[in-house]
Design a protein around this motif. Structure first.
Motif, PDB file in Angstrom:
ATOM      1  N   VAL A 145       0.821  -1.217   0.000  1.00  0.00           N
ATOM      2  CA  VAL A 145       0.000   0.000   0.000  1.00  0.00           C
ATOM      3  C   VAL A 145       0.849   1.258   0.000  1.00  0.00           C
ATOM      4  O   VAL A 145       0.338   2.358   0.235  1.00  0.00           O
ATOM      5  N   GLY A 146       2.149   1.098  -0.264  1.00  0.00           N
ATOM      6  CA  GLY A 146       2.993   2.260  -0.502  1.00  0.00           C
ATOM      7  C   GLY A 146       3.927   2.666   0.610  1.00  0.00           C
ATOM      8  O   GLY A 146       4.610   3.692   0.487  1.00  0.00           O
ATOM      9  N   VAL A 147       4.010   1.900   1.697  1.00  0.00           N
ATOM     10  CA  VAL A 147       4.908   2.249   2.801  1.00  0.00           C
ATOM     11  C   VAL A 147       6.315   1.752   2.468  1.00  0.00           C
ATOM     12  O   VAL A 147       6.515   0.559   2.210  1.00  0.00           O
ATOM     13  N   HIS A 148       7.295   2.645   2.467  1.00  0.00           N
ATOM     14  CA  HIS A 148       8.670   2.272   2.141  1.00  0.00           C
ATOM     15  C   HIS A 148       9.223   1.311   3.192  1.00  0.00           C
ATOM     16  O   HIS A 148       8.954   1.458   4.388  1.00  0.00           O
ATOM     17  N   PRO A 149      10.024   0.311   2.758  1.00  0.00           N
ATOM     18  CA  PRO A 149      10.574  -0.648   3.728  1.00  0.00           C
ATOM     19  C   PRO A 149      11.354   0.001   4.866  1.00  0.00           C
ATOM     20  O   PRO A 149      11.343  -0.520   5.992  1.00  0.00           O
ATOM     21  N   VAL A 150      12.042   1.114   4.609  1.00  0.00           N
ATOM     22  CA  VAL A 150      12.816   1.722   5.696  1.00  0.00           C
ATOM     23  C   VAL A 150      11.896   2.208   6.813  1.00  0.00           C
ATOM     24  O   VAL A 150      12.273   2.213   7.995  1.00  0.00           O
ATOM     25  N   ILE A 151      10.669   2.602   6.461  1.00  0.00           N
ATOM     26  CA  ILE A 151       9.700   3.017   7.482  1.00  0.00           C
ATOM     27  C   ILE A 151       9.242   1.804   8.284  1.00  0.00           C
ATOM     28  O   ILE A 151       9.122   1.858   9.521  1.00  0.00           O
ATOM     29  N   SER A 152       9.008   0.694   7.591  1.00  0.00           N
ATOM     30  CA  SER A 152       8.614  -0.535   8.295  1.00  0.00           C
ATOM     31  C   SER A 152       9.727  -1.020   9.212  1.00  0.00           C
ATOM     32  O   SER A 152       9.469  -1.470  10.337  1.00  0.00           O
ATOM     33  N   VAL A 153      10.971  -0.941   8.747  1.00  0.00           N
ATOM     34  CA  VAL A 153      12.097  -1.358   9.578  1.00  0.00           C
ATOM     35  C   VAL A 153      12.168  -0.504  10.836  1.00  0.00           C
ATOM     36  O   VAL A 153      12.343  -1.016  11.958  1.00  0.00           O
ATOM     37  N   ALA A 154      12.023   0.817  10.670  1.00  0.00           N
ATOM     38  CA  ALA A 154      12.067   1.712  11.829  1.00  0.00           C
ATOM     39  C   ALA A 154      10.918   1.417  12.792  1.00  0.00           C
ATOM     40  O   ALA A 154      11.101   1.403  14.014  1.00  0.00           O
ATOM     41  N   THR A 155       9.747   1.165  12.240  1.00  0.00           N
ATOM     42  CA  THR A 155       8.569   0.920  13.081  1.00  0.00           C
ATOM     43  C   THR A 155       8.705  -0.381  13.863  1.00  0.00           C
ATOM     44  O   THR A 155       8.559  -0.406  15.096  1.00  0.00           O
TER      45      THR A 155
END
Length: 435
Positions: free
Chosen positions: A347-357
């Protein structure tokens, strides 16, 4: 903002040199002076401010949203007695940024070469060889490989489905294992004690499965006229020697991170190769700092924003009396996290954001860093394929006119069967680690 900044050439050159300073300080912090880490982060932020006028609107909104969310988390924690972790907010992703800076110098000495007078190879064998070449070169010099190979292929055949999946899957699979990839630096930012032997032993077979599976389902059926790229593998000698040196030094000096070693040695290798070339070599190095490094402004803003988000999440979670999404972190939880990362990417969330989260969410569980890092690497490698808004997909869309949603749909089946293989790899790794 632009009125407050120096003229464009000076502004961009200053940003380039600030990024060089960032990389140098990250290496020094890893070797002897950890107090320099926030200074390195501050230098990266200064470069980002100078590059603000050049950022794409999407990147501005995305980075701004991450910074705002992180700042709200920090404020929420501060009002409830949680100390603000300024170093994490400023420098959480400084190692990732430094790695990208260092690896970018390899483009000067390790680009894939071809013979100009050779006609392109064609058919299934050419498909297979182009897969391998794109994967190996992409593992070292990153996205530039896709454009070098893709431009040559597009001149002969446009960019049909077969070539699109060849390039996107062959390149992104390098995230499963490559120490030169941004995915590795992002993973190690939240799992610094992960062991390279664990990540290579599980990531390399997954990358091989990705290439083999794509060849079996697509490559062996392509038209005999479909062009490939005539890769010359002798261009891999220098980066191969660099990788061996990095791993050897890390074995001897395990306290020095792989990321710091690559950040140090990759530019040194480029300098050693280019300086003997005289004026042309020096010109290439100046161009790298003054022109090429400032072009990473969009990635810089995203990674800095993700660092603020991670700090804000950690601060907010500290007020929840120890709430965590799982009771433990084993193979099942790792696979569930991987599924969530890929779902967010879709849905458009960059992997680096998921990693940080997820890095912040899972930190209280004290997970084994090798299992956590492997989860992040697999999520990155599959997420960029299925996301219509990943950097790879957007670059592909802008350069070759293939819609991002179409690319995501073409890679959906691949993502699903690779997700199953990643579950097997995570289970095997958890068993190896005794979890």
């Amino acid at each position: 903002m632009s009125e407050l900044l120096p003229s464009q050439p000076l502004r961009r050159r200053a940003a380039g040199w600030l990024l060089v300073v960032t990389a140098v300080l990250v290496v020094l912090a890893a070797l002897q002076a950890p107090a320099l880490r926030p200074v390195a982060g501050a230098a990266a932020w200064a470069a980002c401010v100078l590059l603000l006028p050049d950022l794409a609107r999407r990147s501005l909104w995305q980075a701004g949203g991450l910074i705002l969310a992180g700042a709200l988390g920090l404020a929420w924690g501060a009002t409830r007695g949680v100390s603000v972790d300024w170093e994490r907010a400023v420098a959480a992703n400084s190692g990732l940024i430094a790695l990208l800076i260092g690896v970018s110098f390899l483009q000067l000495v390790a680009l894939p070469r071809q013979s100009a007078d050779r006609p392109p190879p064609r058919g299934p064998v050419a498909f297979r060889n182009t897969q391998i070449g794109t994967h190996l070169f992409g593992a070292v010099i990153n996205l530039s490989t896709v454009f070098i190979v893709g431009d040559r292929l597009a001149r002969h055949a446009g960019m049909p489905r077969e070539l699109t999946v060849l390039l996107t899957r062959s390149f992104s699979a390098a995230a499963f294992w490559s120490p030169f990839f941004a995915a590795m630096a992002a993973a190690l930012a939240f799992a610094p004690d992960a062991r390279p032997v664990h990540l290579l032993a599980t990531g390399l077979p997954l990358a091989g499965a990705a290439l083999l599976g794509t060849y079996w389902t697509v490559g062996r059926h392509v038209d005999s006229r479909l062009p490939g790229y005539p890769v010359r593998y002798d261009s891999l000698v220098l980066p191969g020697a660099l990788a061996a040196t990095v791993l050897g030094l890390h074995f001897v000096y395990p306290e020095v991170s792989v990321i710091a070693l690559i950040t140090l040695l990759a530019p040194l290798l480029a300098i050693l190769v280019l300086i003997p070339q005289g004026r042309s070599g020096r010109r290439a190095l100046r161009q790298q700092v003054n022109e090429n490094l400032p072009r990473m402004g969009n990635e810089l803003a995203l990674f800095l924003g993700a660092g603020v988000l991670a700090a804000g999440l950690a601060s907010a979670l500290a007020t929840t009396q120890g709430w965590v999404p799982f009771d433990t972190f084993g193979a099942v939880q790792a696979w569930m996290t991987l599924v969530l990362m890929i779902s967010l990417a879709a849905v458009g969330v960059h992997p680096v954001i998921s990693v940080a989260t997820f890095g912040a969410l899972l930190e209280p569980l004290d997970p084994h860093h090798s299992l956590l890092a492997a989860t992040f690497l697999y999520g990155w490698g599959l997420g960029v394929c299925v996301s219509p808004l990943s950097g790879l997909t957007l670059a592909f869309q802008g350069r070759y006119g293939v819609d991002g949603l179409v690319i995501a749909r073409w890679n959906l089946g691949y993502t699903l069967w690779m997700l199953a293989l990643c579950g097997i790899a995570l289970t095997a790794l958890a068993g190896w680690l005794g979890i």
